[in-house]
Design an enzyme around this catalytic site. Structure first.
Site, PDB file in Angstrom:
ATOM      1  N   ASP A   1       0.874  -1.157   0.000  1.00 61.74           N
ATOM      2  CA  ASP A   1       0.000   0.000   0.000  1.00 61.74           C
ATOM      3  C   ASP A   1       0.925   1.223   0.000  1.00 61.74           C
ATOM      4  OD1 ASP A   1      -2.427   1.607   0.580  1.00 61.74           O
ATOM      5  OD2 ASP A   1      -1.456   1.862   2.530  1.00 61.74           O
TER       6      ASP A   1
ATOM      7  N   ASP B   1       0.061   4.950   0.866  1.00 59.17           N
ATOM      8  CA  ASP B   1      -0.121   5.939   1.929  1.00 59.17           C
ATOM      9  C   ASP B   1      -0.279   5.278   3.293  1.00 59.17           C
ATOM     10  OD1 ASP B   1      -0.086   8.022  -0.009  1.00 59.17           O
ATOM     11  OD2 ASP B   1      -2.177   7.578  -0.477  1.00 59.17           O
TER      12      ASP B   1
END
Length: 178
Positions: free
Chosen positions: A15, A17
């Site tokens: 991922d 952020d």
């Protein structure tokens, strides 16, 4: 680290952020990109072992009109500038209301990344900071690892099969090292 020949994983997806970079909600400004501590070393180690790396990122700010696809591309370019090149990028520009197959926790981006890398989903792992990341991995047939942050909900931590305190420990879990 195990070599790619003995490791179950041929790719580790991340991922963006809150996992690779400090989360700035709906960030469209490359100048605000700050890697999380240890991210570059973890990525460099994976690359040195011949393990592919990728980014799987929901970017609903595009659908909401808060940022543009060009903004996201600029931020992603800055992420690569700071953390090195990734083998694959997958970005979902949709909002939750769109009902797409790509937005995590749906498995679409994981499937697409694995197709692009030419690997089976079982040969990939996805490391993220919220339950949707882990659920997307598992729905695709990949392995999910949760690296909680202050925004990670307690029930997401409780539901995750693999939980690590940081990225290095997450990769260690995947490679069977403490």
């Amino acid at each position: 680290m195990e070599s790619p020949e003995t490791s179950k994983f041929r790719a580790v997806l991340f991922d963006r952020d809150g996992t690779l970079v400090v989360d700035v909600p709906y960030n469209g400004d490359p100048a605000l990109v700050r890697p999380v501590p240890g991210a570059k070393a973890v990525l460099d180690g994976l690359r040195a072992e011949g393990i592919a790396t990728g980014v799987i990122s929901n970017q609903s700010g595009i659908a909401r009109g808060l940022i543009t696809e060009a903004d996201v591309a600029g931020v992603n370019a800055r992420v690569e500038e700071l953390l090195g090149p990734f083998d694959v990028w997958e970005v979902c520009p949709h909002s939750e209301q769109d009902g797409c197959a790509c937005r995590k926790p749906q498995p679409g981006m994981v499937h697409s990344a694995c197709r692009k890398l030419g690997i089976a989903e079982s040969e990939a792992a996805l490391i993220g900071d919220i339950g949707a990341d882990v659920r997307a991995a598992e729905a695709a047939g990949a392995t999910g690892v949760l690296v909680p942050t202050p925004v990670t909900r307690a029930e997401e931590v409780a539901a995750a099969r693999l939980v690590a305190p940081d990225l290095a420990a997450a990769v260690g879990l995947l490679q069977g090292t403490p």
